[in-house]
Design a protein around this motif. Structure first.
Motif, PDB file in Angstrom:
ATOM      1  N   THR A  71       5.026  -4.601  -3.718  1.00 13.95           N
ATOM      2  CA  THR A  71       4.131  -5.759  -3.806  1.00 13.95           C
ATOM      3  C   THR A  71       4.978  -7.020  -3.635  1.00 13.95           C
ATOM      4  OG1 THR A  71       4.313  -5.932  -6.214  1.00 13.95           O
ATOM      5  CG2 THR A  71       2.615  -4.483  -5.357  1.00 13.95           C
ATOM      6  N   LEU A  72       4.820  -7.682  -2.509  1.00 13.94           N
ATOM      7  CA  LEU A  72       5.681  -8.809  -2.179  1.00 13.94           C
ATOM      8  C   LEU A  72       5.219 -10.117  -2.805  1.00 13.94           C
ATOM      9  CD1 LEU A  72       6.267  -7.985   1.599  1.00 13.94           C
ATOM     10  CD2 LEU A  72       7.630  -7.290  -0.393  1.00 13.94           C
ATOM     11  N   GLU A  73       3.990 -10.140  -3.332  1.00 17.20           N
ATOM     12  CA  GLU A  73       3.440 -11.328  -3.985  1.00 17.20           C
ATOM     13  C   GLU A  73       2.853 -10.915  -5.337  1.00 17.20           C
ATOM     14  OE1 GLU A  73       3.619 -14.345  -2.811  1.00 17.20           O
ATOM     15  OE2 GLU A  73       4.436 -13.842  -0.839  1.00 17.20           O
ATOM     16  N   GLU A 132       3.223  -8.470 -11.451  1.00 17.79           N
ATOM     17  CA  GLU A 132       4.417  -9.137 -10.950  1.00 17.79           C
ATOM     18  C   GLU A 132       4.681  -8.831  -9.481  1.00 17.79           C
ATOM     19  OE1 GLU A 132       4.389  -6.958 -13.425  1.00 17.79           O
ATOM     20  OE2 GLU A 132       4.555  -8.203 -15.249  1.00 17.79           O
ATOM     21  N   ALA A 133       5.222  -9.819  -8.777  1.00 18.73           N
ATOM     22  CA  ALA A 133       5.739  -9.575  -7.439  1.00 18.73           C
ATOM     23  C   ALA A 133       6.916  -8.619  -7.528  1.00 18.73           C
ATOM     24  CB  ALA A 133       6.175 -10.894  -6.799  1.00 18.73           C
ATOM     25  N   ASN A 134       7.155  -7.894  -6.441  1.00 17.51           N
ATOM     26  CA  ASN A 134       8.265  -6.950  -6.328  1.00 17.51           C
ATOM     27  C   ASN A 134       8.115  -5.736  -7.250  1.00 17.51           C
ATOM     28  OD1 ASN A 134       9.657  -8.593  -4.400  1.00 17.51           O
ATOM     29  ND2 ASN A 134      10.272  -9.928  -6.098  1.00 17.51           N
ATOM     30  N   THR A 135       6.889  -5.472  -7.703  1.00 25.09           N
ATOM     31  CA  THR A 135       6.613  -4.207  -8.360  1.00 25.09           C
ATOM     32  C   THR A 135       6.603  -3.114  -7.287  1.00 25.09           C
ATOM     33  OG1 THR A 135       5.275  -5.246 -10.080  1.00 25.09           O
ATOM     34  CG2 THR A 135       4.940  -2.886  -9.723  1.00 25.09           C
ATOM     35  N   VAL A 136       7.194  -1.973  -7.602  1.00 23.33           N
ATOM     36  CA  VAL A 136       7.242  -0.847  -6.662  1.00 23.33           C
ATOM     37  C   VAL A 136       6.350   0.268  -7.194  1.00 23.33           C
ATOM     38  CG1 VAL A 136       8.692   0.864  -5.520  1.00 23.33           C
ATOM     39  CG2 VAL A 136       9.567  -1.444  -5.927  1.00 23.33           C
ATOM     40  N   ILE A 137       5.324   0.603  -6.440  1.00 27.77           N
ATOM     41  CA  ILE A 137       4.415   1.684  -6.817  1.00 27.77           C
ATOM     42  C   ILE A 137       4.698   2.891  -5.928  1.00 27.77           C
ATOM     43  CG2 ILE A 137       2.024   2.433  -7.025  1.00 27.77           C
ATOM     44  CD1 ILE A 137       2.832   0.276  -9.034  1.00 27.77           C
ATOM     45  N   GLY A 138       5.183   3.956  -6.545  1.00 26.68           N
ATOM     46  CA  GLY A 138       5.420   5.200  -5.833  1.00 26.68           C
ATOM     47  C   GLY A 138       4.169   6.056  -5.830  1.00 26.68           C
ATOM     48  N   LYS A 152       5.457   3.660 -11.398  1.00 28.40           N
ATOM     49  CA  LYS A 152       5.608   2.207 -11.445  1.00 28.40           C
ATOM     50  C   LYS A 152       7.060   1.883 -11.712  1.00 28.40           C
ATOM     51  CE  LYS A 152       3.835  -0.185 -14.876  1.00 28.40           C
ATOM     52  NZ  LYS A 152       2.830  -0.879 -15.720  1.00 28.40           N
ATOM     53  N   ASN A 153       7.721   1.301 -10.724  1.00 24.85           N
ATOM     54  CA  ASN A 153       9.154   0.989 -10.828  1.00 24.85           C
ATOM     55  C   ASN A 153       9.952   2.206 -11.267  1.00 24.85           C
ATOM     56  OD1 ASN A 153       8.724  -1.716 -10.051  1.00 24.85           O
ATOM     57  ND2 ASN A 153       8.281  -2.321 -12.164  1.00 24.85           N
ATOM     58  N   GLY A 154       9.618   3.351 -10.685  1.00 24.40           N
ATOM     59  CA  GLY A 154      10.361   4.579 -10.943  1.00 24.40           C
ATOM     60  C   GLY A 154       9.899   5.388 -12.129  1.00 24.40           C
ATOM     61  N   VAL A 155       8.939   4.884 -12.889  1.00 25.85           N
ATOM     62  CA  VAL A 155       8.476   5.579 -14.091  1.00 25.85           C
ATOM     63  C   VAL A 155       7.174   6.317 -13.788  1.00 25.85           C
ATOM     64  CG1 VAL A 155       7.732   5.332 -16.496  1.00 25.85           C
ATOM     65  CG2 VAL A 155       9.579   3.898 -15.592  1.00 25.85           C
ATOM     66  N   ASN A 156       7.151   7.614 -14.047  1.00 26.05           N
ATOM     67  CA  ASN A 156       5.992   8.461 -13.795  1.00 26.05           C
ATOM     68  C   ASN A 156       4.838   8.044 -14.706  1.00 26.05           C
ATOM     69  OD1 ASN A 156       4.155  10.555 -13.465  1.00 26.05           O
ATOM     70  ND2 ASN A 156       5.729  12.148 -13.425  1.00 26.05           N
ATOM     71  N   MET A 184       1.835  -6.664   1.072  1.00 29.68           N
ATOM     72  CA  MET A 184       2.372  -5.389   0.597  1.00 29.68           C
ATOM     73  C   MET A 184       3.137  -4.710   1.721  1.00 29.68           C
ATOM     74  SD  MET A 184      -0.545  -3.745  -1.938  1.00 29.68           S
ATOM     75  CE  MET A 184      -2.033  -4.238  -1.039  1.00 29.68           C
ATOM     76  N   GLU A 185       4.188  -4.027   1.345  1.00 31.17           N
ATOM     77  CA  GLU A 185       5.075  -3.385   2.318  1.00 31.17           C
ATOM     78  C   GLU A 185       5.239  -1.911   1.949  1.00 31.17           C
ATOM     79  OE1 GLU A 185       9.583  -4.192   3.946  1.00 31.17           O
ATOM     80  OE2 GLU A 185       9.205  -4.334   1.800  1.00 31.17           O
ATOM     81  N   VAL A 186       5.169  -1.044   2.948  1.00 28.39           N
ATOM     82  CA  VAL A 186       5.507   0.349   2.702  1.00 28.39           C
ATOM     83  C   VAL A 186       7.018   0.490   2.835  1.00 28.39           C
ATOM     84  CG1 VAL A 186       5.084   1.030   5.121  1.00 28.39           C
ATOM     85  CG2 VAL A 186       5.076   2.745   3.315  1.00 28.39           C
ATOM     86  N   GLY A 187       7.612   1.078   1.807  1.00 35.04           N
ATOM     87  CA  GLY A 187       9.068   1.247   1.777  1.00 35.04           C
ATOM     88  C   GLY A 187       9.458   2.664   2.137  1.00 35.04           C
ATOM     89  N   ILE A 188      10.061   3.354   1.187  1.00 29.50           N
ATOM     90  CA  ILE A 188      10.501   4.729   1.413  1.00 29.50           C
ATOM     91  C   ILE A 188       9.314   5.616   1.761  1.00 29.50           C
ATOM     92  CG2 ILE A 188      11.469   6.752   0.235  1.00 29.50           C
ATOM     93  CD1 ILE A 188      13.161   4.785  -1.394  1.00 29.50           C
TER      94      ILE A 188
END
Length: 230
Positions: A71-73, A132-138, A152-156, A184-188
């Protein structure tokens, strides 16, 4: 422990290369040149008139798949979501129809930034909100087990949906937003497919779920332990 599981996925899965699909998106979604980033409701004159979504250009019918949405924003507004959907999943509403798009019907399954999961128009509390911005959702889609799990940020955060291996259709990654200027950006992007031996073990486990019964099977001990560990 959760971070270790993410590392295990990264170590044992293969790189995938899907991107957001320019041919299957709301007109209110713009994509970056490499189609890895999506920008929602960027027209400052009209603003947002509803919900806008975009899906990935690759559908999944089997295997395990893991991808991360960055999440970039900061998240705000009625709905910002990520999840999966069939090729029939709705990707656009207008007329000021601000809805939780992913999961509004039987064609999609989604997680809202408010911490709710949605499917077939019904929501359930799932996790704490993430603003928050820069949250990573796997997103971990396991089509052998039929589950979709979010991190969420690596936490299951636990299994969100079950039975996805019974849909009978390809499932695509999907993101959506009702809010203006969300990015939003797709990462890995990773995937893994079972070997024939592993598929056989999964089939045995599905039909013989009790460990004591597995011990009675005429199989080598190492195979029995492999089945029980599933």
């Amino acid at each position: 422990m959760e971070i270790g599981l993410i590392q295990e996925i990264r170590n044992n899965f293969w790189q995938d290369n899907w991107v957001w699909d320019a041919d299957n998106k709301s007109p209110e979604v713009m994509l970056s040149r490499d189609s890895n980033e999506a920008y929602f409701h960027v027209d400052l004159v009209t603003g947002s008139l509803g919900a806008a979504g975009v899906r990935g250009n690759k559908g999944f019918v089997d295997g395990e798949h893991y991808w991360e949405i960055n999440t970039l924003e900061p998240m705000y507004g009625t709905s910002v979501m990520m999840g999966v959907g069939t090729s029939n999943a709705l990707l656009h509403t207008d007329n000021y129809n601000f809805i939780d798009l992913i999961g509004m019907d039987a064609e999609s399954w989604g997680l809202s930034y408010r911490g709710e999961i949605w499917h077939n128009g019904k929501c359930t509390k799932y996790c704490q909100p993430f603003y928050e911005a820069n949250t990573v959702i796997g997103c971990h889609l396991n089509l052998y087990a039929g589950t979709l799990t979010f991190y969420k940020n690596g936490v299951n955060q636990g299994v969100a949906f079950m039975g996805l291996n019974k849909i009978g259709q390809s499932l695509y990654p999907v993101i959506s937003s009702t809010a203006c200027e969300i990015e939003m950006e797709v990462g890995i992007r990773l995937c893994r497919y079972l070997t024939l031996e592993e598929k056989c073990c999964y089939t045995v486990k599905k039909n013989v779920p009790v460990d004591e019964d597995i011990d009675k099977l005429p199989l080598p001990s190492c195979i029995k332990e492999q089945i029980k560990a599933i």
